[in-house]
Scaffold this active site. Structure first.
Site: not given
Ligand SMILES: [Zn+2]
Length: 176
Positions: A119-122
């Site tokens: 789950h992509i995140h910055v």
């Protein structure tokens, strides 16, 4: 306690692909416990939350609601919202913690160093001169919940000062 409107478009969240057992998906789908989940703010397609294992005080993450593992899986509106919320997180951290620099980054895939690769995140980490040794210490120490609660409140107040409303029950800032 009365809510006049539900700003985070649960229909949008629930229509996206969600993964059972994913911490980010669970937080995205439970706005009623944003305070416990350290969710600071919500936009149309993404949210800002505190990293509960921070590299430094004020370490925030910007997370799309959709369970996607790369930037290429996001649409144009989601990409724009992700960067808009990152910019607002930077602004709020400047006002609340007065850092002199930032690290902003995305780890994609296990080989890229992602702890939550599905789950992509910055990440946005505020920096101060000479904080490297301090960060090493903090990174190995579990931060006490009171400190996280205090940071959430400080960041939320700064976002509200930019002109965005807060949910009166959870304190979440609505970045619509
Ligand atoms: Zn997820």
């Amino acid at each position: 306690m009365q809510r006049l409107w539900t700003p985070w478009r649960m229909d949008y969240i629930l229509s996206n692909k969600q993964a059972a057992g994913c911490v980010f998906c669970n937080k995205a789908a439970t706005p009623d416990i944003d305070r416990e989940n350290q969710v600071v703010a919500r936009g149309q397609t993404a949210m800002i939350l505190l990293n509960i294992y921070p590299y430094s005080n004020g370490h925030l993450m910007i997370v799309p609601y959709a369970h996607i593992d790369s930037l290429t899986g996001l649409g144009d509106a989601e990409l724009a919202d992700l960067m808009r919320l990152t910019s607002l997180a930077e602004a709020a951290l400047r006002d609340s913690l007065a850092p002199q620099g930032f690290n902003v980054g995305i780890n994609i895939g296990k080989a890229g160093g992602a702890g939550m690769a599905d789950h992509i995140h910055v990440h946005i980490v505020p920096r101060w001169p000479g904080d490297t040794n301090f960060m090493t210490v903090v990174g190995q120490t579990r931060t006490i919940p009171e400190l996280l609660d205090d940071t959430r409140e400080r960041v939320a107040r700064c976002l509200a000062a930019l002109g965005y409303p807060r949910d009166e029950t959870t304190g979440t800032v609505m970045l619509m």
